[in-house]
Design an enzyme around this catalytic site. Sequence first.
Site, short mmCIF file in Angstrom:
data_model
loop_
_atom_site.label_atom_id
_atom_site.label_comp_id
_atom_site.label_asym_id
_atom_site.label_seq_id
_atom_site.Cartn_x
_atom_site.Cartn_y
_atom_site.Cartn_z
N HIS A 192 0.89 -1.17 0.00
CA HIS A 192 0.00 0.00 0.00
C HIS A 192 0.92 1.22 0.00
O HIS A 192 2.04 1.15 0.54
CB HIS A 192 -0.84 0.09 1.27
CG HIS A 192 -1.72 -1.09 1.56
ND1 HIS A 192 -1.25 -2.23 2.13
CD2 HIS A 192 -3.05 -1.25 1.40
CE1 HIS A 192 -2.27 -3.08 2.30
NE2 HIS A 192 -3.37 -2.50 1.86
N ASP B 277 2.39 1.93 3.36
CA ASP B 277 3.36 0.98 3.92
C ASP B 277 4.79 1.43 3.63
O ASP B 277 5.69 1.24 4.44
CB ASP B 277 3.25 -0.41 3.29
CG ASP B 277 1.87 -1.00 3.34
OD1 ASP B 277 1.10 -0.63 4.23
OD2 ASP B 277 1.56 -1.84 2.47
N ASP C 149 -0.52 -12.52 2.28
CA ASP C 149 -1.21 -11.53 3.11
C ASP C 149 -1.41 -12.18 4.48
O ASP C 149 -2.52 -12.58 4.85
CB ASP C 149 -2.55 -11.14 2.46
CG ASP C 149 -3.13 -9.89 3.11
OD1 ASP C 149 -2.58 -9.46 4.13
OD2 ASP C 149 -4.12 -9.36 2.58
#
Length: 438
Positions: free
Chosen positions: A100, A103, A338
């Site tokens: 992201h 991040d 993830d």
Amino acid sequence: MKTYFSTLPKIEYEGKTTDNPLAFRYYNPDEIIAGKPMREHLKFAMSYWHTMCAEGTDMFGVGTLTKNYGESDPMASARAKAECAFDLMDKLQIDYFCFHDRDIAPEGATLAESNARLDEITDLLEKLMKEHNKKVLWGTANCFGNPRYMHGAGTAPNADVFAFAAGQIKKALEITQRLGGKGYVFWGGREGYETLLNTDMAKELDNMAYLMHLAVDYARSIGFDGDFYIEPKPKEPTKHQYDFDAATVLAFLRKYGLDKDFKLNIEANHATLAGHTFRHELATARINGAFGSIDANQGDYLLGWDTDQFPTDYYETTFCMLEVLRAGGFTNGGLNFDAKTRRGSNTPEDIAYAYIAGMDAFAFGLRAAVRIIEDGRLDKFVEDRYASYNTGIGKKIADQTATLEELSAYALNMGDVKTNTSGRQEYLETVVNRLLFC
Ligand code: XUL
Ligand code: CO
């Protein structure tokens, strides 16, 4: 350079008899399986958010480890984080990463400052990617963490929030494109609602689709030729997430004419939260021509939320890889972990153990799925089960040339059905067990 992962060795394949916990037992990256190297079948990716950012906080306690990489200044920490990320990917033999915007670089006081910070870190990532031969699997924008997104982003009741999210997504698209990413993900985030007492569902869905159209048009205009993905999830953080499951997302994409540009990013724990198996969601994507990418993790059958555990269930990984192979393999997508270590697993070694466990589970799954396909018994059973559609009245149904009158006459003449046969589920489960653990 001394990094967070300095104590870790490079993880090598040692075969299934090894007792070394810091070695692969099934993942042998360059071994050719079914015509291509394992690393190309599996396309493993590191999730920047869990691995490089998450500190083990939960709603009952603060973090159990720190991820500031020895720096107190947020930008210095972001630079050190990037160096450590590439060291870890090298050691784990992971070729891709997903991120992201927030991040990789901390959010600034304004969108302009955030964008400038992103530019600086993107320069660094570009350099590190060249040096370490790593690639971006997909990028995305975090349009859910900041309090401004408390009512959603593309589905916010406030147009200023929509505009801010659009600005953030524009920048995330530019970075993804610049770093050569072939995927861009929309995970719902706070795109959903808590109560219809205050929500115009139709307007929110129209707006969300419009934002996606804007993103596609802009991305194509700057040369992005990869795939957009929606990542279905039924609940959490909102009670009713708009992207509930694969079928709901497919209906949304078709209604708004987004199905040409979007595929699905299927996450295992999201599938089970929706009351489906991981395999069901993958198969739904595949048979609708929308199989794109995978967020690899697993939930806990006793817990009703997204635990994002590293995947270690060999049946799940086998059925997943069976779907991937049936879909013709990954094109732009891959397997993104993830997943995060449990809060009590708080050392750099735990991150290595977790990735090794997940990578080996999928490497096992790939090998087992190839065995299942080569063995052929499962495919043959399914083919035979539908054989009645190959001749006679069945062929007319398959060809869609039978009329209702004709079918009625056939049924009247039949008396009752006398041709049903066993589905043999338990036998088939035994075949699978034998092929997995032979
Ligand atoms: C949340 C989730 C996200 C997406 C990217 O459940 O899965 O991390 O994968 O925003
Ligand atoms: Co995910």
